[in-house]
Write a protein that holds these residues in place. Structure first.
Motif, PDB file in Angstrom:
ATOM      1  N   UNK A  57       0.820  -1.207   0.000  1.00  0.00           N
ATOM      2  CA  UNK A  57       0.000   0.000   0.000  1.00  0.00           C
ATOM      3  C   UNK A  57       0.849   1.250   0.000  1.00  0.00           C
ATOM      4  N   UNK A  58       0.189   2.372   0.228  1.00  0.00           N
ATOM      5  CA  UNK A  58       0.863   3.658   0.185  1.00  0.00           C
ATOM      6  C   UNK A  58       0.288   4.523  -0.924  1.00  0.00           C
ATOM      7  N   UNK A  59       0.598   5.810  -0.918  1.00  0.00           N
ATOM      8  CA  UNK A  59       0.028   6.742  -1.893  1.00  0.00           C
ATOM      9  C   UNK A  59       0.276   6.340  -3.344  1.00  0.00           C
ATOM     10  N   UNK A  60       1.417   5.736  -3.622  1.00  0.00           N
ATOM     11  CA  UNK A  60       1.755   5.399  -5.000  1.00  0.00           C
ATOM     12  C   UNK A  60       1.219   4.036  -5.425  1.00  0.00           C
ATOM     13  N   UNK A  61       0.742   3.221  -4.490  1.00  0.00           N
ATOM     14  CA  UNK A  61       0.273   1.865  -4.825  1.00  0.00           C
ATOM     15  C   UNK A  61      -0.751   1.412  -3.795  1.00  0.00           C
ATOM     16  N   UNK A  62      -1.915   2.055  -3.807  1.00  0.00           N
ATOM     17  CA  UNK A  62      -2.932   1.739  -2.813  1.00  0.00           C
ATOM     18  C   UNK A  62      -3.458   0.316  -2.991  1.00  0.00           C
ATOM     19  N   UNK A  63      -3.787  -0.323  -1.864  1.00  0.00           N
ATOM     20  CA  UNK A  63      -4.340  -1.674  -1.903  1.00  0.00           C
ATOM     21  C   UNK A  63      -5.839  -1.610  -2.173  1.00  0.00           C
ATOM     22  N   UNK A  64      -6.408  -2.745  -2.576  1.00  0.00           N
ATOM     23  CA  UNK A  64      -7.851  -2.794  -2.779  1.00  0.00           C
ATOM     24  C   UNK A  64      -8.536  -3.316  -1.515  1.00  0.00           C
ATOM     25  N   UNK A  65      -9.853  -3.192  -1.493  1.00  0.00           N
ATOM     26  CA  UNK A  65     -10.629  -3.585  -0.319  1.00  0.00           C
ATOM     27  C   UNK A  65     -10.463  -5.056   0.000  1.00  0.00           C
ATOM     28  N   UNK A  66     -10.381  -5.903  -1.032  1.00  0.00           N
ATOM     29  CA  UNK A  66     -10.238  -7.341  -0.814  1.00  0.00           C
ATOM     30  C   UNK A  66      -8.935  -7.651  -0.079  1.00  0.00           C
ATOM     31  N   UNK A  67      -7.846  -6.985  -0.474  1.00  0.00           N
ATOM     32  CA  UNK A  67      -6.559  -7.180   0.201  1.00  0.00           C
ATOM     33  C   UNK A  67      -6.643  -6.740   1.661  1.00  0.00           C
ATOM     34  N   UNK A  68      -7.321  -5.612   1.899  1.00  0.00           N
ATOM     35  CA  UNK A  68      -7.485  -5.130   3.272  1.00  0.00           C
ATOM     36  C   UNK A  68      -8.300  -6.123   4.101  1.00  0.00           C
ATOM     37  N   UNK A  69      -9.363  -6.670   3.521  1.00  0.00           N
ATOM     38  CA  UNK A  69     -10.208  -7.620   4.242  1.00  0.00           C
ATOM     39  C   UNK A  69      -9.433  -8.887   4.597  1.00  0.00           C
ATOM     40  N   UNK A  70      -8.612  -9.359   3.659  1.00  0.00           N
ATOM     41  CA  UNK A  70      -7.786 -10.545   3.953  1.00  0.00           C
ATOM     42  C   UNK A  70      -6.835 -10.245   5.109  1.00  0.00           C
ATOM     43  N   UNK A  71      -6.293  -9.031   5.126  1.00  0.00           N
ATOM     44  CA  UNK A  71      -5.390  -8.648   6.208  1.00  0.00           C
ATOM     45  C   UNK A  71      -6.093  -8.589   7.548  1.00  0.00           C
ATOM     46  N   UNK A  72      -7.313  -8.085   7.564  1.00  0.00           N
ATOM     47  CA  UNK A  72      -8.055  -7.945   8.820  1.00  0.00           C
ATOM     48  C   UNK A  72      -8.353  -9.301   9.475  1.00  0.00           C
ATOM     49  N   UNK A  73      -8.449 -10.354   8.671  1.00  0.00           N
ATOM     50  CA  UNK A  73      -8.765 -11.667   9.247  1.00  0.00           C
ATOM     51  C   UNK A  73      -7.514 -12.520   9.473  1.00  0.00           C
ATOM     52  N   UNK A  74      -6.342 -12.007   9.081  1.00  0.00           N
ATOM     53  CA  UNK A  74      -5.087 -12.735   9.271  1.00  0.00           C
ATOM     54  C   UNK A  74      -4.418 -12.235  10.549  1.00  0.00           C
ATOM     55  N   UNK A  75      -4.268 -13.085  11.572  1.00  0.00           N
ATOM     56  CA  UNK A  75      -3.710 -12.633  12.847  1.00  0.00           C
ATOM     57  C   UNK A  75      -2.224 -12.284  12.790  1.00  0.00           C
ATOM     58  N   UNK A  76      -1.532 -12.649  11.709  1.00  0.00           N
ATOM     59  CA  UNK A  76      -0.091 -12.363  11.629  1.00  0.00           C
ATOM     60  C   UNK A  76       0.211 -11.022  10.966  1.00  0.00           C
ATOM     61  N   UNK A  77      -0.842 -10.334  10.474  1.00  0.00           N
ATOM     62  CA  UNK A  77      -0.614  -9.043   9.828  1.00  0.00           C
ATOM     63  C   UNK A  77      -1.469  -7.977  10.494  1.00  0.00           C
ATOM     64  N   UNK A  78      -1.173  -6.727  10.155  1.00  0.00           N
ATOM     65  CA  UNK A  78      -1.951  -5.598  10.673  1.00  0.00           C
ATOM     66  C   UNK A  78      -2.344  -4.707   9.505  1.00  0.00           C
ATOM     67  N   UNK A  79      -3.537  -4.155   9.574  1.00  0.00           N
ATOM     68  CA  UNK A  79      -4.012  -3.203   8.575  1.00  0.00           C
ATOM     69  C   UNK A  79      -4.181  -1.862   9.268  1.00  0.00           C
ATOM     70  N   UNK A  80      -3.442  -0.853   8.818  1.00  0.00           N
ATOM     71  CA  UNK A  80      -3.445   0.446   9.490  1.00  0.00           C
ATOM     72  C   UNK A  80      -3.766   1.534   8.481  1.00  0.00           C
ATOM     73  N   UNK A  81      -4.341   2.662   8.945  1.00  0.00           N
ATOM     74  CA  UNK A  81      -4.603   3.777   8.033  1.00  0.00           C
ATOM     75  C   UNK A  81      -3.315   4.249   7.355  1.00  0.00           C
ATOM     76  N   UNK A  82      -3.427   4.595   6.110  1.00  0.00           N
ATOM     77  CA  UNK A  82      -2.266   4.999   5.318  1.00  0.00           C
ATOM     78  C   UNK A  82      -1.497   6.150   5.942  1.00  0.00           C
ATOM     79  N   UNK A  83      -2.230   7.094   6.565  1.00  0.00           N
ATOM     80  CA  UNK A  83      -1.559   8.281   7.108  1.00  0.00           C
ATOM     81  C   UNK A  83      -0.672   7.970   8.306  1.00  0.00           C
ATOM     82  N   UNK A  84      -0.826   6.775   8.931  1.00  0.00           N
ATOM     83  CA  UNK A  84       0.061   6.432  10.042  1.00  0.00           C
ATOM     84  C   UNK A  84       1.463   6.069   9.559  1.00  0.00           C
TER      85      UNK A  84
END
Length: 348
Positions: A73-100
């Protein structure tokens, strides 16, 4: 087919189509996942991670691995919603707002430059900390790397200016300069005494408030050291300051007889000050997963990360609290010999 059945069928197709389109809609989030580990007393691409020239070195055993966090992710290569959803259900990763990760008013190229400078600073601070632990003297100056466009320091401070004093206080390291700036209220001015070429001059720079309310002038600084021998650190594309502790331990292990690890597979993280203090880092949960996957059984953890780490530690990974380089060395000695105290992380 009845009109009602046709309507339901068309509605179903519409919902499905909207769901598919929505799943690929870009969202302003970043996915953090366990990144690669590198053994600081080992090799990368057949080259030593730490090379020391001009000083006797000693054989090492085991591993002293730095750990990293990979991101999507990031301003130059934003992720899609599906990628974010997969991250939210994976306990080994974290999904955080881009501005952080990427401040809204920061150019991605500026962030990349800052990460590169932070890694260089981290390597130099790690070397300085190791030499301080061994009581080996060296020289250091604080220099200007660049100024941020549109910030007060632009046009006042210049690349390669050597900062001698800030408001009359000796610039012993980058943090001293930063703390002197932060001690002001936004709108007040800071006086930098710098060496520019052959001249020494005072430069007055007004301050402003940053996004988080902090006082700043918009200058990127770097400590330049003159060590009595050469220490070269090769880690490829790894950026940021969080490997400082492990660099220091790797340098110490190579400069001293015997083995710090006793043959154990040890990983860890933490920023390092030249004086040896270990600082907190981000992505501790992902870094512990990476450490465990690399085969580490012990994880050196900054004291300020202990509470968070204790709640997410993988099975089979022993957390050892590290607040200073000296205490980390003592903990490794205790682990190796079975004598002495090994400070543990806890949730308190």
């Amino acid at each position: 087919m009845s009109r009602r059945a046709l309507t339901l069928l068309l509605s179903g197709f519409l919902v499905l189509a909207l769901g598919v389109v929505g799943a690929f809609q870009e969202v302003p989030y970043v996915v953090l996942s366990p990144g690669p580990t590198e053994n600081t007393i080992g090799e990368v691409d057949k080259k030593p991670v730490i090379s020391i020239t001009g000083r006797q070195t000693h054989a090492t055993t085991g591993t002293l691995s730095l750990v990293t966090v990979a991101y999507q992710g990031g301003p130059a290569a934003q992720i899609d919603l599906l990628t974010a959803l997969r991250g939210w259900i994976d306990p080994t990763v974290a999904v955080v707002p881009q501005e952080t990760i990427f401040a809204p008013d920061r150019d991605p190229q500026e962030v990349e430059e800052e990460n590169t400078v932070e890694m260089t600073n981290s390597q130099d601070s790690a070397t300085a900390a190791a030499l301080n632990e061994l009581k080996i003297p060296y020289d250091m100056v604080v220099t200007v790397v660049s100024t941020e466009k549109g910030k007060p320091a632009e046009g006042k401070l210049r690349k390669d200016d050597q900062i001698n004093y800030v408001d009359g206080k000796q610039a012993k390291n980058v943090d001293v300069v930063g703390d002197a700036v932060k001690a002001h209220k936004p709108g007040e001015s800071v006086v930098f005494n710098v060496t520019r070429g052959k001249d020494k001059l005072d430069v007055t720079v007004p301050t402003i408030a940053g996004d988080q309310g902090q006082t700043l002038v918009g200058v990127l600084m770097q400590a330049k050291y003159k060590f009595p021998f050469e220490v070269d650190i090769n880690v490829g594309d790894v950026g940021g300051p969080s490997a400082g502790l492990m660099f220091s331990l790797g340098i110490l292990d190579k400069l001293t007889p015997g083995s710090l690890t006793g043959g154990k597979r040890i990983a860890g993280t933490g920023t390092i000050q030249p004086t040896g203090e270990v600082g907190a880092i981000g992505g501790i949960a992902q870094k512990m997963v990476g450490a465990k996957e690399s085969g580490a059984t012990v994880f050196l953890t900054p004291a300020d990360n202990c509470a968070e780490a204790s709640k997410a530690v993988p099975d089979g990974l022993r957390l050892v609290k590290a607040d200073t380089l000296h205490n980390a060395v003592q903990a490794l000695d205790a682990l190796r010999t079975g004598k002495g105290n090994v400070p543990a992380c806890d949730a308190g």
